[in-house]
Structures are given as C-alpha cells and as structure tokens.
Design a protein around this motif. Structure first.
Motif, PDB file in Angstrom:
ATOM      1  N   GLU A  73      -5.762  -0.234   2.835  1.00  0.00           N
ATOM      2  CA  GLU A  73      -4.192  -1.002   3.197  1.00  0.00           C
ATOM      3  C   GLU A  73      -4.397  -2.645   3.354  1.00  0.00           C
ATOM      4  OE1 GLU A  73      -1.449  -1.344   7.208  1.00  0.00           O
ATOM      5  OE2 GLU A  73      -1.554   0.645   6.052  1.00  0.00           O
ATOM      6  N   TYR A 100       0.859  -1.076  -0.004  1.00  0.00           N
ATOM      7  CA  TYR A 100       0.039  -0.034   0.108  1.00  0.00           C
ATOM      8  C   TYR A 100       0.943   1.115  -0.026  1.00  0.00           C
ATOM      9  CZ  TYR A 100      -3.953   3.065   1.002  1.00  0.00           C
ATOM     10  OH  TYR A 100      -5.009   3.956   1.095  1.00  0.00           O
ATOM     11  N   ALA A 142      -0.671   3.241  -3.299  1.00  0.00           N
ATOM     12  CA  ALA A 142      -1.812   3.357  -2.358  1.00  0.00           C
ATOM     13  C   ALA A 142      -2.812   3.685  -3.673  1.00  0.00           C
ATOM     14  CB  ALA A 142      -1.635   4.436  -1.511  1.00  0.00           C
TER      15      ALA A 142
END
Length: 69
Positions: free
Chosen positions: A30, A20, A24
C-alpha cells in the motif's frame, strides 16, 4: 519510473490507500502506491529481501522482477 508510472500518475495528491484499493495488482505494498519514489524503494526492498525471483504476471510482480534485469 517511466516504465511503470504513466505521466498522468506521477504527480498526484491522493492517498496510497485509495490508489492501492483501486489497483492493488500494480503495487507490492500500500505504501508503494503513494509515489513513484516509494514504489521503487518498496520494489527494491522486496528484491533484496526475497529469496527467489517472482514469476507472476501482475505489474507488481514485474516491478519486483525488474531488478534481476
């Protein structure tokens, strides 16, 4: 899974936090970065819980919008 997870990323032994942190924009949470199964589950949960379709251009937004198709 085939649409959003390249073969090389489907079986890996790294933490979702590390994945993550590097990408992201590809994951809604996450936790979703931990495996393809959790990514699909998190994407579906967001689809059910959000009141409107995401219109963004990130991979994460595309995953959320996938269920509308």
């Amino acid at each position: 899974v085939q649409r959003f997870w390249p073969e090389s990323e489907r079986t890996r032994a790294v933490s979702g936090e590390d994945v993550y942190a590097r990408a992201a924009h590809k994951y809604l949470t996450e936790y979703a970065a931990t495996s393809p199964e959790e990514d699909i589950a998190e994407s579906f949960a967001l689809f059910v819980l959000e009141s409107s379709k995401r219109e963004g251009t990130t991979v994460a937004d595309q995953k959320a919008a996938f269920f509308y198709a």
